[in-house]
Design a protein around this motif. Structure first.
Motif, short mmCIF file in Angstrom:
data_model
loop_
_atom_site.label_atom_id
_atom_site.label_comp_id
_atom_site.label_asym_id
_atom_site.label_seq_id
_atom_site.Cartn_x
_atom_site.Cartn_y
_atom_site.Cartn_z
N THR A 1 0.31 7.76 5.47
CA THR A 1 -0.80 6.64 5.48
C THR A 1 -0.12 5.14 5.42
N ALA A 2 0.70 5.13 4.44
CA ALA A 2 1.61 3.89 4.17
C ALA A 2 2.40 3.72 5.55
N LEU A 3 3.28 4.52 5.88
CA LEU A 3 3.94 4.28 7.19
C LEU A 3 3.40 3.72 8.30
N ASP A 4 2.10 4.50 8.62
CA ASP A 4 1.35 3.98 9.59
C ASP A 4 0.73 2.53 9.53
N ALA A 5 0.50 2.23 8.27
CA ALA A 5 -0.11 0.88 7.83
C ALA A 5 1.15 -0.24 7.58
N ARG A 6 2.42 0.42 7.79
CA ARG A 6 3.57 -0.49 7.56
C ARG A 6 3.63 -1.08 6.10
N VAL A 7 3.14 -0.44 5.20
CA VAL A 7 3.30 -0.73 3.79
C VAL A 7 3.98 0.29 3.04
N SER A 8 4.89 0.12 2.09
CA SER A 8 5.48 1.00 1.19
C SER A 8 4.51 1.96 0.50
N PRO A 9 4.96 3.07 0.53
CA PRO A 9 4.26 4.37 -0.09
C PRO A 9 3.97 3.90 -1.56
N GLU A 10 4.76 3.17 -2.22
CA GLU A 10 4.53 2.81 -3.71
C GLU A 10 3.43 1.72 -3.55
N THR A 11 3.47 0.79 -2.76
CA THR A 11 2.25 -0.23 -2.66
C THR A 11 0.96 0.44 -2.55
N LEU A 12 1.01 1.56 -1.60
CA LEU A 12 -0.24 2.07 -1.60
C LEU A 12 -0.74 3.01 -2.80
N ARG A 13 0.07 3.54 -3.21
CA ARG A 13 -0.06 4.30 -4.54
C ARG A 13 -0.62 3.64 -5.65
N LYS A 14 0.05 2.19 -5.76
CA LYS A 14 -0.33 1.31 -6.65
C LYS A 14 -1.78 0.66 -6.47
N ILE A 15 -2.08 0.58 -5.33
CA ILE A 15 -3.56 0.09 -4.81
C ILE A 15 -4.43 1.06 -5.23
#
Length: 93
Positions: free
Chosen positions: A33-47
C-alpha cells in the motif's frame, strides 16, 4: 518551527483516520500500500496507529486513492464524532 500540541479532538480525528485506513487496506500489506501511494511504510504505519494525527494532505490523498477511498468519504468518517461534540457544545452555550 515549533509545533503546537495537538488538541484532544485532533488526536481523536487522527485515530479515526488510522482506523479507517486500516479497515480499507484489509489484507493488503502495509508495504504494498505504501509503495503504491509513494509514501514510506513507516509513515503509513504511524498514520494507521494514530502516531501521526495530522498527516499532510497529499499523503492522505495518495493513500486514499490507492485504497479506492474518496476524500469526501474520508472526511465524513473522521469528522463524524466532531459534529456531535460541536452540537453538544452549542447546546451548553
Amino acid at each position: 518551527m515549533v509545533r503546537l500540541p495537538l488538541t484532544p479532538a485532533e488526536v481523536e480525528r487522527g485515530q479515526r483516520l488510522g482506523a479507517l485506513l486500516r479497515r480499507a487496506r484489509g489484507e493488503r500489506s502495509i508495504l504494498d500500500t505504501a509503495l503504491d501511494a509513494r509514501v514510506s511504510p513507516e509513515t503509513l504505519r504511524k498514520i494507521e496507529s494514530g502516531r501521526v494525527a495530522t498527516p499532510a494532505f497529499p499523503t492522505i490523498a495518495a493513500i486514499a486513492d490507492v485504497l479506492g477511498l474518496s476524500l469526501d468519504a474520508v472526511w465524513a468518517e473522521i469528522s463524524q464524532s466532531e459534529r456531535g461534540v460541536d452540537r453538544l457544545w452549542a447546546q451548553r452555550t
